[in-house]
Motif scaffolding. Structure first.
Motif, short mmCIF file in Angstrom:
data_model
loop_
_atom_site.label_atom_id
_atom_site.label_comp_id
_atom_site.label_asym_id
_atom_site.label_seq_id
_atom_site.Cartn_x
_atom_site.Cartn_y
_atom_site.Cartn_z
N PRO A 35 -7.36 -2.10 -17.37
CA PRO A 35 -7.06 -0.67 -17.48
C PRO A 35 -6.04 -0.23 -16.42
N CYS A 36 -5.03 0.49 -16.85
CA CYS A 36 -3.96 0.92 -15.95
C CYS A 36 -4.49 1.72 -14.76
N LYS A 37 -5.45 2.60 -15.03
CA LYS A 37 -6.00 3.44 -13.96
C LYS A 37 -6.64 2.58 -12.86
N ALA A 38 -7.42 1.59 -13.25
CA ALA A 38 -8.08 0.72 -12.27
C ALA A 38 -7.04 -0.07 -11.47
N VAL A 39 -6.04 -0.60 -12.15
CA VAL A 39 -5.00 -1.37 -11.45
C VAL A 39 -4.24 -0.47 -10.48
N MET A 40 -3.92 0.75 -10.90
CA MET A 40 -3.21 1.69 -10.03
C MET A 40 -4.05 2.03 -8.79
N GLN A 41 -5.34 2.28 -8.98
CA GLN A 41 -6.22 2.61 -7.86
C GLN A 41 -6.32 1.43 -6.89
N VAL A 42 -6.47 0.23 -7.41
CA VAL A 42 -6.53 -0.96 -6.55
C VAL A 42 -5.20 -1.14 -5.83
N GLN A 43 -4.10 -0.89 -6.54
CA GLN A 43 -2.78 -1.03 -5.94
C GLN A 43 -2.62 -0.11 -4.72
N ILE A 44 -3.02 1.14 -4.87
CA ILE A 44 -2.91 2.10 -3.76
C ILE A 44 -3.82 1.68 -2.61
N ALA A 45 -5.05 1.28 -2.92
CA ALA A 45 -5.99 0.85 -1.89
C ALA A 45 -5.49 -0.40 -1.17
N LEU A 46 -4.99 -1.34 -1.94
CA LEU A 46 -4.47 -2.58 -1.35
C LEU A 46 -3.25 -2.30 -0.48
N ASP A 47 -2.36 -1.45 -0.94
CA ASP A 47 -1.19 -1.07 -0.14
C ASP A 47 -1.62 -0.45 1.19
N GLU A 48 -2.60 0.43 1.14
CA GLU A 48 -3.10 1.10 2.35
C GLU A 48 -3.71 0.08 3.31
N ALA A 49 -4.59 -0.76 2.79
CA ALA A 49 -5.27 -1.75 3.64
C ALA A 49 -4.27 -2.73 4.24
N LEU A 50 -3.39 -3.25 3.42
CA LEU A 50 -2.44 -4.26 3.87
C LEU A 50 -1.42 -3.68 4.85
N SER A 51 -0.95 -2.46 4.59
CA SER A 51 0.01 -1.86 5.53
C SER A 51 -0.64 -1.60 6.88
N ASN A 52 -1.92 -1.21 6.89
CA ASN A 52 -2.62 -1.02 8.16
C ASN A 52 -2.79 -2.35 8.90
#
Length: 143
Positions: A35-52
């Motif tokens: 599902p696009c929504k789930a992938v988008m949410q994981v993408q934002i979370a992963l970007d946040e975690a990884l950038s930190n």
């Protein structure tokens, strides 16, 4: 778990490396019809975690790498980020936003608040000098 359903990406502690992780996650979403929504949410979370992690895990600088594992499970995406940076247990971070108009103190943790809202589960472990951050998100259509 079938090996073709687990993907590993090694990223240097450089924000320019984040695009590789983003592209891989998008490709996985398409390949497994997630599902696009789930992938988008994981993408934002992963970007946040990884950038930190890239910004703060290695205050002494130098070249380091983090390993990102993306597992596609029945009805779930599980992301694990492994790094050798300083210990950082996300569950111990204060995630209370300041009251409107409260400018007396600097508050942190806004990204962590967002991260916790975007995924279903966050786990942290420290083993053998490494941080293990695991993010899980349900990918069933009825989420």
């Amino acid at each position: 778990m079938e090996s073709e359903r687990v993907f590993e990406i090694s990223v240097r502690n450089d924000l320019s490396e984040m695009g590789t992780v983003s592209t891989t996650l998008d490709d996985i979403g398409t390949r497994f019809t997630l599902p696009c929504k789930a992938v988008m949410q994981v993408q934002i979370a992963l970007d946040e975690a990884l950038s930190n992690i890239v910004k703060y895990a290695w205050p002494e600088g130098g070249e380091h790498e983090a390993l990102v594992k993306i597992a596609v499970l029945p009805d779930q995406l599980k992301i694990q980020i492994i790094d050798d940076g300083q210990p950082f247990d996300i569950s111990q971070i204060r995630t209370v936003l300041p009251a409107p108009g409260d400018s007396r103190k600097k508050y942190g943790g806004r990204g962590i608040i967002m991260l916790k809202k975007l995924v279903d589960n966050i786990e942290y472990d420290r083993k053998n000098g490494r941080n293990y951050l695991t993010l899980s998100k349900t990918t069933s259509p009825l989420q």
